[in-house]
Design a protein around this motif. Structure first.
Motif, PDB file in Angstrom:
ATOM      1  N   ALA A  10     -84.418  65.979 110.926  1.00  0.00           N
ATOM      2  CA  ALA A  10     -83.708  67.200 111.297  1.00  0.00           C
ATOM      3  C   ALA A  10     -84.139  68.364 110.408  1.00  0.00           C
ATOM      4  O   ALA A  10     -84.339  69.486 110.891  1.00  0.00           O
ATOM      5  CB  ALA A  10     -82.202  66.983 111.200  1.00  0.00           C
ATOM      6  N   GLY A  11     -84.309  68.108 109.121  1.00  0.00           N
ATOM      7  CA  GLY A  11     -84.753  69.153 108.197  1.00  0.00           C
ATOM      8  C   GLY A  11     -86.135  69.675 108.558  1.00  0.00           C
ATOM      9  O   GLY A  11     -86.386  70.890 108.509  1.00  0.00           O
ATOM     10  N   GLU A  12     -87.041  68.787 108.946  1.00  0.00           N
ATOM     11  CA  GLU A  12     -88.390  69.207 109.330  1.00  0.00           C
ATOM     12  C   GLU A  12     -88.345  69.999 110.637  1.00  0.00           C
ATOM     13  O   GLU A  12     -89.047  70.999 110.788  1.00  0.00           O
ATOM     14  CB  GLU A  12     -89.314  67.996 109.473  1.00  0.00           C
ATOM     15  CG  GLU A  12     -90.724  68.334 109.865  1.00  0.00           C
ATOM     16  CD  GLU A  12     -91.493  69.193 108.863  1.00  0.00           C
ATOM     17  OE1 GLU A  12     -92.569  69.712 109.224  1.00  0.00           O
ATOM     18  OE2 GLU A  12     -91.045  69.352 107.701  1.00  0.00           O
ATOM     19  N   ILE A  13     -87.529  69.568 111.579  1.00  0.00           N
ATOM     20  CA  ILE A  13     -87.405  70.297 112.849  1.00  0.00           C
ATOM     21  C   ILE A  13     -86.874  71.707 112.589  1.00  0.00           C
ATOM     22  O   ILE A  13     -87.410  72.688 113.111  1.00  0.00           O
ATOM     23  CB  ILE A  13     -86.494  69.531 113.826  1.00  0.00           C
ATOM     24  CG1 ILE A  13     -87.200  68.257 114.296  1.00  0.00           C
ATOM     25  CG2 ILE A  13     -86.090  70.416 115.010  1.00  0.00           C
ATOM     26  CD1 ILE A  13     -86.311  67.267 115.006  1.00  0.00           C
ATOM     27  N   LYS A  14     -85.860  71.831 111.747  1.00  0.00           N
ATOM     28  CA  LYS A  14     -85.313  73.148 111.410  1.00  0.00           C
ATOM     29  C   LYS A  14     -86.367  74.012 110.724  1.00  0.00           C
ATOM     30  O   LYS A  14     -86.457  75.216 110.992  1.00  0.00           O
ATOM     31  CB  LYS A  14     -84.093  72.999 110.502  1.00  0.00           C
ATOM     32  CG  LYS A  14     -82.879  72.437 111.190  1.00  0.00           C
ATOM     33  CD  LYS A  14     -81.762  72.266 110.167  1.00  0.00           C
ATOM     34  CE  LYS A  14     -80.587  71.506 110.688  1.00  0.00           C
ATOM     35  NZ  LYS A  14     -79.577  71.272 109.645  1.00  0.00           N
ATOM     36  N   ARG A  15     -87.160  73.402 109.837  1.00  0.00           N
ATOM     37  CA  ARG A  15     -88.212  74.145 109.139  1.00  0.00           C
ATOM     38  C   ARG A  15     -89.224  74.699 110.133  1.00  0.00           C
ATOM     39  O   ARG A  15     -89.606  75.874 110.075  1.00  0.00           O
ATOM     40  CB  ARG A  15     -88.906  73.243 108.119  1.00  0.00           C
ATOM     41  CG  ARG A  15     -89.906  73.986 107.222  1.00  0.00           C
ATOM     42  CD  ARG A  15     -90.827  73.037 106.475  1.00  0.00           C
ATOM     43  NE  ARG A  15     -91.745  72.342 107.342  1.00  0.00           N
ATOM     44  CZ  ARG A  15     -92.818  72.891 107.930  1.00  0.00           C
ATOM     45  NH1 ARG A  15     -93.093  74.166 107.754  1.00  0.00           N
ATOM     46  NH2 ARG A  15     -93.611  72.182 108.701  1.00  0.00           N
ATOM     47  N   VAL A  16     -89.658  73.881 111.076  1.00  0.00           N
ATOM     48  CA  VAL A  16     -90.638  74.306 112.082  1.00  0.00           C
ATOM     49  C   VAL A  16     -90.037  75.385 112.981  1.00  0.00           C
ATOM     50  O   VAL A  16     -90.699  76.382 113.299  1.00  0.00           O
ATOM     51  CB  VAL A  16     -91.138  73.103 112.910  1.00  0.00           C
ATOM     52  CG1 VAL A  16     -91.981  73.564 114.088  1.00  0.00           C
ATOM     53  CG2 VAL A  16     -91.928  72.141 112.028  1.00  0.00           C
ATOM     54  N   MET A  17     -88.791  75.205 113.370  1.00  0.00           N
ATOM     55  CA  MET A  17     -88.136  76.209 114.229  1.00  0.00           C
ATOM     56  C   MET A  17     -88.081  77.564 113.534  1.00  0.00           C
ATOM     57  O   MET A  17     -88.328  78.604 114.158  1.00  0.00           O
ATOM     58  CB  MET A  17     -86.737  75.733 114.618  1.00  0.00           C
ATOM     59  CG  MET A  17     -86.750  74.570 115.585  1.00  0.00           C
ATOM     60  SD  MET A  17     -85.116  73.887 115.936  1.00  0.00           S
ATOM     61  CE  MET A  17     -84.443  75.169 116.977  1.00  0.00           C
ATOM     62  N   GLU A  18     -87.767  77.534 112.255  1.00  0.00           N
ATOM     63  CA  GLU A  18     -87.703  78.789 111.492  1.00  0.00           C
ATOM     64  C   GLU A  18     -89.097  79.394 111.330  1.00  0.00           C
ATOM     65  O   GLU A  18     -89.288  80.592 111.521  1.00  0.00           O
ATOM     66  CB  GLU A  18     -87.077  78.536 110.124  1.00  0.00           C
ATOM     67  CG  GLU A  18     -86.855  79.797 109.323  1.00  0.00           C
ATOM     68  CD  GLU A  18     -86.142  79.509 108.016  1.00  0.00           C
ATOM     69  OE1 GLU A  18     -86.691  79.896 106.968  1.00  0.00           O
ATOM     70  OE2 GLU A  18     -85.051  78.920 108.052  1.00  0.00           O
ATOM     71  N   ALA A  19     -90.080  78.562 110.998  1.00  0.00           N
ATOM     72  CA  ALA A  19     -91.447  79.051 110.806  1.00  0.00           C
ATOM     73  C   ALA A  19     -92.010  79.653 112.094  1.00  0.00           C
ATOM     74  O   ALA A  19     -92.760  80.631 112.050  1.00  0.00           O
ATOM     75  CB  ALA A  19     -92.349  77.919 110.308  1.00  0.00           C
ATOM     76  N   GLN A  20     -91.650  79.075 113.230  1.00  0.00           N
ATOM     77  CA  GLN A  20     -92.141  79.579 114.518  1.00  0.00           C
ATOM     78  C   GLN A  20     -91.212  80.626 115.120  1.00  0.00           C
ATOM     79  O   GLN A  20     -91.464  81.114 116.218  1.00  0.00           O
ATOM     80  CB  GLN A  20     -92.331  78.420 115.495  1.00  0.00           C
ATOM     81  CG  GLN A  20     -93.432  77.484 115.088  1.00  0.00           C
ATOM     82  CD  GLN A  20     -93.675  76.383 116.114  1.00  0.00           C
ATOM     83  OE1 GLN A  20     -93.127  76.373 117.206  1.00  0.00           O
ATOM     84  NE2 GLN A  20     -94.524  75.442 115.752  1.00  0.00           N
ATOM     85  N   GLN A  21     -90.147  80.955 114.400  1.00  0.00           N
ATOM     86  CA  GLN A  21     -89.167  81.947 114.824  1.00  0.00           C
ATOM     87  C   GLN A  21     -88.671  81.678 116.248  1.00  0.00           C
ATOM     88  O   GLN A  21     -88.635  82.564 117.097  1.00  0.00           O
ATOM     89  CB  GLN A  21     -89.744  83.356 114.707  1.00  0.00           C
ATOM     90  CG  GLN A  21     -90.114  83.706 113.285  1.00  0.00           C
ATOM     91  CD  GLN A  21     -90.741  85.075 113.157  1.00  0.00           C
ATOM     92  OE1 GLN A  21     -91.157  85.698 114.125  1.00  0.00           O
ATOM     93  NE2 GLN A  21     -90.803  85.554 111.937  1.00  0.00           N
TER      94      GLN A  21
END
Length: 110
Positions: A10-21
């Motif tokens: 979940a943390g990695e998914i959130k990180r990617v979502m934020e990075a890809q805006q």
């Protein structure tokens, strides 16, 4: 029926979502295909579509995972995790319902 998303995944998914805006409300859609000797093929993709008639929805650690209801019997107990170690970096899917590798006598696997 359930799919478990680990806190690490979940943390990695959130990180990617934020990075890809990505827009708020974006979900992870899990799909399956195939079978045969190499086992099931899994897919994970961002999606903002959800249909309560055809989709199952699981929310864990602030991330929503959706999949087709018809896949539920095949995915019950499946765990999605994220690994980052010397052997590689990526999502892992552990499905207790299916073997990880083949062994079909028809194609010579043992």
């Amino acid at each position: 029926m359930s799919i478990t998303l680990t806190e690490t995944a979940a943390g990695e998914i959130k990180r990617v979502m934020e990075a890809q805006q990505l827009e708020p409300g974006m979900m992870i859609r899990m799909g399956i295909a195939g079978g045969g000797c190499s086992g099931l093929q899994y897919s994970l993709a961002f999606d903002n579509r959800y249909d309560a008639k055809t989709d199952a929805r699981y929310e864990q650690h602030g991330v929503t995972v959706v999949t087709r209801k018809k896949f539920d019997p095949h995915l019950d107990g499946t765990v999605i995790d994220f690994q980052d170690n010397p052997m590689g970096r990526g999502f892992t899917i552990d499905n207790p319902n299916y073997a990880r590798s083949g062994g079909c006598p028809g194609c010579g696997g043992h």
